[in-house]
Design a protein around this motif. Structure first.
Motif, PDB file in Angstrom:
ATOM      1  N   ASP A 291       0.912  -1.226  -0.093  1.00 59.37           N
ATOM      2  CA  ASP A 291      -0.012   0.005  -0.024  1.00 59.37           C
ATOM      3  C   ASP A 291       0.913   1.044  -0.022  1.00 59.37           C
ATOM      4  O   ASP A 291       0.582   2.145  -0.824  1.00 59.37           O
ATOM      5  CB  ASP A 291      -0.852   0.035   1.380  1.00 59.37           C
ATOM      6  CG  ASP A 291      -2.192  -1.025   1.265  1.00 59.37           C
ATOM      7  OD1 ASP A 291      -2.215  -1.847  -0.042  1.00 59.37           O
ATOM      8  OD2 ASP A 291      -2.739  -0.920   2.143  1.00 59.37           O
ATOM      9  N   LEU A 292       1.926   1.244   0.874  1.00 52.50           N
ATOM     10  CA  LEU A 292       2.625   2.540   0.951  1.00 52.50           C
ATOM     11  C   LEU A 292       3.528   2.818  -0.298  1.00 52.50           C
ATOM     12  O   LEU A 292       3.511   3.954  -0.860  1.00 52.50           O
ATOM     13  CB  LEU A 292       3.958   2.150   1.955  1.00 52.50           C
ATOM     14  CG  LEU A 292       4.832   3.450   2.288  1.00 52.50           C
ATOM     15  CD1 LEU A 292       4.069   4.650   2.770  1.00 52.50           C
ATOM     16  CD2 LEU A 292       5.941   3.059   3.510  1.00 52.50           C
ATOM     17  N   ALA A 293       3.757   1.640  -1.162  1.00 51.49           N
ATOM     18  CA  ALA A 293       4.544   1.915  -2.380  1.00 51.49           C
ATOM     19  C   ALA A 293       3.473   2.421  -3.428  1.00 51.49           C
ATOM     20  O   ALA A 293       3.750   2.916  -4.470  1.00 51.49           O
ATOM     21  CB  ALA A 293       5.004   0.618  -2.913  1.00 51.49           C
ATOM     22  N   ASN A 294       2.104   2.187  -3.183  1.00 49.20           N
ATOM     23  CA  ASN A 294       1.151   2.570  -4.165  1.00 49.20           C
ATOM     24  C   ASN A 294       0.417   3.825  -3.565  1.00 49.20           C
ATOM     25  O   ASN A 294      -0.833   4.132  -3.861  1.00 49.20           O
ATOM     26  CB  ASN A 294       0.218   1.466  -4.496  1.00 49.20           C
ATOM     27  CG  ASN A 294       0.649   0.351  -5.280  1.00 49.20           C
ATOM     28  OD1 ASN A 294       1.398   0.760  -6.064  1.00 49.20           O
ATOM     29  ND2 ASN A 294       0.339  -0.808  -4.762  1.00 49.20           N
ATOM     30  N   ASP A 295       1.141   4.592  -3.059  1.00 55.06           N
ATOM     31  CA  ASP A 295       0.673   6.101  -2.347  1.00 55.06           C
ATOM     32  C   ASP A 295      -0.567   5.708  -1.418  1.00 55.06           C
ATOM     33  O   ASP A 295      -1.397   6.527  -1.263  1.00 55.06           O
ATOM     34  CB  ASP A 295       0.012   6.783  -3.588  1.00 55.06           C
ATOM     35  CG  ASP A 295       0.027   8.525  -3.314  1.00 55.06           C
ATOM     36  OD1 ASP A 295       0.647   8.645  -2.315  1.00 55.06           O
ATOM     37  OD2 ASP A 295      -0.688   9.026  -3.894  1.00 55.06           O
ATOM     38  N   ASN A 296      -0.468   4.659  -0.564  1.00 54.97           N
ATOM     39  CA  ASN A 296      -1.374   4.378   0.612  1.00 54.97           C
ATOM     40  C   ASN A 296      -2.787   3.867  -0.211  1.00 54.97           C
ATOM     41  O   ASN A 296      -3.751   3.716   0.888  1.00 54.97           O
ATOM     42  CB  ASN A 296      -1.568   5.571   1.437  1.00 54.97           C
ATOM     43  CG  ASN A 296      -0.253   5.814   2.124  1.00 54.97           C
ATOM     44  OD1 ASN A 296       0.382   4.712   2.689  1.00 54.97           O
ATOM     45  ND2 ASN A 296      -0.005   6.976   2.453  1.00 54.97           N
ATOM     46  N   MET A 297      -2.816   3.551  -1.415  1.00 55.78           N
ATOM     47  CA  MET A 297      -4.097   2.939  -1.999  1.00 55.78           C
ATOM     48  C   MET A 297      -4.033   1.308  -2.188  1.00 55.78           C
ATOM     49  O   MET A 297      -2.917   1.059  -2.650  1.00 55.78           O
ATOM     50  CB  MET A 297      -4.469   3.694  -3.180  1.00 55.78           C
ATOM     51  CG  MET A 297      -4.571   5.006  -3.167  1.00 55.78           C
ATOM     52  SD  MET A 297      -5.071   6.189  -4.957  1.00 55.78           S
ATOM     53  CE  MET A 297      -3.494   6.247  -5.374  1.00 55.78           C
ATOM     54  N   PRO A 298      -4.773   0.841  -1.459  1.00 58.05           N
ATOM     55  CA  PRO A 298      -4.848  -0.669  -1.431  1.00 58.05           C
ATOM     56  C   PRO A 298      -5.450  -1.232  -2.587  1.00 58.05           C
ATOM     57  O   PRO A 298      -6.072  -2.473  -2.547  1.00 58.05           O
ATOM     58  CB  PRO A 298      -5.579  -1.108  -0.031  1.00 58.05           C
ATOM     59  CG  PRO A 298      -6.616  -0.147  -0.179  1.00 58.05           C
ATOM     60  CD  PRO A 298      -6.032   1.235  -0.725  1.00 58.05           C
ATOM     61  N   PHE A 299      -4.880  -0.908  -4.020  1.00 56.84           N
ATOM     62  CA  PHE A 299      -5.294  -1.634  -5.031  1.00 56.84           C
ATOM     63  C   PHE A 299      -4.818  -2.559  -5.656  1.00 56.84           C
ATOM     64  O   PHE A 299      -4.921  -3.371  -6.636  1.00 56.84           O
ATOM     65  CB  PHE A 299      -5.595  -0.443  -6.007  1.00 56.84           C
ATOM     66  CG  PHE A 299      -4.117   0.109  -6.654  1.00 56.84           C
ATOM     67  CD1 PHE A 299      -3.581  -0.540  -7.710  1.00 56.84           C
ATOM     68  CD2 PHE A 299      -3.962   1.150  -6.075  1.00 56.84           C
ATOM     69  CE1 PHE A 299      -2.422  -0.069  -8.318  1.00 56.84           C
ATOM     70  CE2 PHE A 299      -2.539   1.595  -6.652  1.00 56.84           C
ATOM     71  CZ  PHE A 299      -1.862   0.900  -7.754  1.00 56.84           C
ATOM     72  N   GLU A 300      -3.642  -3.178  -4.954  1.00 53.38           N
ATOM     73  CA  GLU A 300      -2.626  -4.159  -5.438  1.00 53.38           C
ATOM     74  C   GLU A 300      -2.621  -5.369  -4.304  1.00 53.38           C
ATOM     75  O   GLU A 300      -2.442  -4.850  -3.014  1.00 53.38           O
ATOM     76  CB  GLU A 300      -1.296  -3.866  -5.654  1.00 53.38           C
ATOM     77  CG  GLU A 300      -0.368  -4.891  -6.273  1.00 53.38           C
ATOM     78  CD  GLU A 300       1.007  -4.316  -6.747  1.00 53.38           C
ATOM     79  OE1 GLU A 300       1.704  -4.865  -6.979  1.00 53.38           O
ATOM     80  OE2 GLU A 300       1.192  -2.974  -6.533  1.00 53.38           O
ATOM     81  N   THR A 301      -2.808  -6.499  -4.654  1.00 49.20           N
ATOM     82  CA  THR A 301      -3.101  -7.719  -3.649  1.00 49.20           C
ATOM     83  C   THR A 301      -1.404  -7.895  -2.977  1.00 49.20           C
ATOM     84  O   THR A 301      -0.571  -7.766  -3.673  1.00 49.20           O
ATOM     85  CB  THR A 301      -3.538  -8.965  -4.259  1.00 49.20           C
ATOM     86  OG1 THR A 301      -3.542  -9.878  -3.147  1.00 49.20           O
ATOM     87  CG2 THR A 301      -2.735  -9.243  -5.328  1.00 49.20           C
ATOM     88  N   PRO A 302      -1.452  -8.473  -1.769  1.00 46.73           N
ATOM     89  CA  PRO A 302      -0.417  -8.755  -1.280  1.00 46.73           C
ATOM     90  C   PRO A 302       0.197 -10.301  -1.978  1.00 46.73           C
ATOM     91  O   PRO A 302       1.376 -10.683  -1.724  1.00 46.73           O
ATOM     92  CB  PRO A 302      -0.413  -8.977   0.376  1.00 46.73           C
ATOM     93  CG  PRO A 302      -1.970  -9.378   0.319  1.00 46.73           C
ATOM     94  CD  PRO A 302      -2.533  -8.508  -0.848  1.00 46.73           C
ATOM     95  N   SER A 303      -0.589 -10.874  -2.429  1.00 46.91           N
ATOM     96  CA  SER A 303      -0.425 -12.195  -3.323  1.00 46.91           C
ATOM     97  C   SER A 303       0.854 -12.016  -4.353  1.00 46.91           C
ATOM     98  O   SER A 303       0.932 -11.168  -4.985  1.00 46.91           O
ATOM     99  CB  SER A 303      -1.549 -13.022  -3.946  1.00 46.91           C
ATOM    100  OG  SER A 303      -1.170 -14.014  -4.407  1.00 46.91           O
ATOM    101  N   ASN A 304       1.743 -13.043  -4.100  1.00 46.52           N
ATOM    102  CA  ASN A 304       2.952 -12.896  -5.067  1.00 46.52           C
ATOM    103  C   ASN A 304       3.907 -11.890  -4.770  1.00 46.52           C
ATOM    104  O   ASN A 304       4.707 -11.777  -5.526  1.00 46.52           O
ATOM    105  CB  ASN A 304       2.788 -12.984  -6.398  1.00 46.52           C
ATOM    106  CG  ASN A 304       3.719 -13.629  -7.490  1.00 46.52           C
ATOM    107  OD1 ASN A 304       4.639 -14.552  -7.023  1.00 46.52           O
ATOM    108  ND2 ASN A 304       3.454 -13.278  -8.814  1.00 46.52           N
ATOM    109  N   LYS A 305       3.991 -11.552  -3.590  1.00 47.40           N
ATOM    110  CA  LYS A 305       4.905 -10.615  -2.995  1.00 47.40           C
ATOM    111  C   LYS A 305       5.890 -11.361  -2.142  1.00 47.40           C
ATOM    112  O   LYS A 305       5.242 -12.125  -1.298  1.00 47.40           O
ATOM    113  CB  LYS A 305       4.218  -9.217  -2.281  1.00 47.40           C
ATOM    114  CG  LYS A 305       3.107  -8.682  -3.127  1.00 47.40           C
ATOM    115  CD  LYS A 305       3.960  -8.207  -4.450  1.00 47.40           C
ATOM    116  CE  LYS A 305       2.651  -7.234  -5.325  1.00 47.40           C
ATOM    117  NZ  LYS A 305       1.441  -8.031  -5.549  1.00 47.40           N
TER     118      LYS A 305
END
Length: 475
Positions: A291-305
């Motif tokens: 989220d932090l890497a995306n300007d605090n917007m949770p539009f990317e899943t944690p899966s495959n990280k």
């Protein structure tokens, strides 16, 4: 006076503690047990939210020990501030353990032997403020503090002359905390996060405890309209003490009465060297840094990280291994996990706990990112326009809200967090009777990009290439 130097030099510097940057928008709240008995004064450290910005800050506020089995909030602290993939914070912790009510009935005693004016007591549970050395005065004759790993107490002879002494102390009893205490700490502390810390809680996690259904159900219930307003997401564990196989985990999940769209269920646990992590903790850490890497917007899943582990395990520490095909069986049942892929370990599974493959469901609830983006938009609207409440609602004010929030949605679309977003003020949603009573409803519709869960190419063999043997295509 400065040192004269002529040449090439290198000076040692202490390792820097990771300190949370300002402006982090995803605030995880952890509920569990902390070793506050290590502190000289632990008043106000139970059932209250505490904001931790770094590892050293955590040590000062709640103590630290490598004994994560009894003090699981230390796992959260270490996972956020000491992992080798991406340290991230801040976090909020709510400790359910009170050393005043949860301690041994009688004093413990130990004979300590000094060498070079130093001695130690091997313990992770001694209440530091109760430690006494016979015939000596703390702060005058001796000083005591916990070692950095929290597994022993270090004692220094301040005056010299001590060779052997008798020490007494009371121990804290972590088993005095049960699921009901965790639920109580959640109820007492969560509502104070916004008012005491001025933070909106966005993820709830109770490592290990969430494997108990009463705690899981309490977390899910608490995550909706915190303080009557805020929406949070829950990362919870499936019990891998009893569910020791993939089939058993799937069966255990099927028995849940609450298949929450605002939660992820994770199984089993993971290890890095000798440290065992709950996957609920690792999923929370990953959500926050993504989220932090995306300007605090949770539009990317944690899966495959990537996550900082080296194996998977069960609750007793025994290893468990499976490949992506087996992990996908868990995902199909709405259980997230972790896998090894192309040189690193990764979280694996983008679904909510409401997901079951080939079953009808609300499309929003398929992926964690869908639900969390809806939460984000709802929380954002409430925070931004709370100041507009009770002001005269003129047409100009209504239009200002429409234009301002539409501009925000447009910026999310431009960033890539949304595919589409529109806010409107519909006549059908705002009857004259409602408006007379001061009720005004804005309607917002959003669509976010979904994860490319399955990327497939079809490969077909053909003999056509063999004709190049007779052509002039090659030199």
């Amino acid at each position: 006076m400065s040192e004269y130097r002529h040449g090439a030099y290198a000076d040692p510097e202490s390792t820097r503690d990771y300190v949370s940057p300002p402006g982090v928008g995803t605030i995880p709240v952890y509920i569990g047990r902390a070793p506050v008995h290590q502190l000289a004064d632990y008043a106000g450290k139970t059932n209250a939210p505490l904001l931790l910005n770094s590892f050293n800050d955590a040590v000062k506020q709640i103590g630290y020990t490598d004994n994560w089995t009894d003090f699981e909030l230390c796992e959260a602290v270490y996972a956020h501030f000491k992992n080798n993939v991406q340290s991230v914070g801040p976090i909020v912790v709510i400790n359910a353990l009170d050393p005043e009510t949860g301690k041994s009935a009688s004093q413990k005693s130990a004979t300590i032997n000094f060498s070079k004016r130093k001695a130690s007591i091997i313990t992770s549970k001694a209440i530091l403020s109760t430690l006494e050395i016979s015939g000596k005065v703390a702060g005058t004759d001796y000083a005591a503090e916990y070692a950095s790993d929290g597994l022993s107490i270090l004692i220094r002879d301040l005056k010299g002359g001590l060779e052997s002494a008798e020490a007494t102390y009371y121990e804290v009893d972590p088993t005095a905390v049960d699921a009901a205490d965790i639920v109580g700490a959640l109820a007492a502390g969560l509502r104070r996060v916004y008012y005491d810390l001025r933070e909106v809680p966005t993820i709830l996690c109770s490592p290990g405890w969430s494997a108990e259904k009463t705690v899981y159900e309490a977390l899910v219930a608490a995550a909706e309209k915190i303080n009557g307003h805020w929406y949070a997401y829950v990362n919870a564990d499936l019990d891998c003490k009893t569910a020791k196989t993939i089939d058993a985990a799937i069966t255990a999940k099927e028995a849940y009465d609450v298949e929450a769209s605002s939660a992820s269920l994770l199984w089993p646990m993971a290890k890095k060297n000798n440290r065992a992590y709950h996957l609920s903790t690792l999923n929370t850490v990953t959500m926050q840094w993504v989220d932090l890497a995306n300007d605090n917007m949770p539009f990317e899943t944690p899966s495959n990280k990537r996550v900082d582990i080296d194996s998977l395990c069960l609750a007793d520490g025994s290893a468990i291994q499976y490949d992506q095909t087996e992990a996908n069986r868990l995902n199909a049942a709405g259980i997230d996990t972790a896998i090894y892929w192309e040189g690193s370990w990764r979280m694996w599974g983008p679904h909510t706990a409401a997901f079951v493959h080939d079953q009808e469901m609300d499309r929003r609830d398929v992926f964690d990112r869908n639900v969390r983006m809806v939460h984000y938009v709802m929380n954002l609207f409430q925070r931004r326009y709370g100041n507009e409440v009770d002001k005269p609602m003129r047409r100009a004010r209504k239009d200002t809200i429409l234009n301002d929030f539409q501009a925000t949605l447009d910026s999310m679309i431009e960033y890539g967090a949304l595919l589409s977003g529109e806010i409107s003020f519909e006549e059908a949603e705002n009857s004259l009777d409602d408006m007379v009573l001061g009720n005004f409803v804005f309607s917002t519709v959003v669509s976010n990009p979904v994860p490319g869960k399955n990327i497939t190419t079809k490969v077909r063999w053909t003999a056509d290439g063999l004709t190049t043997m007779f052509g002039g295509g090659e030199e």
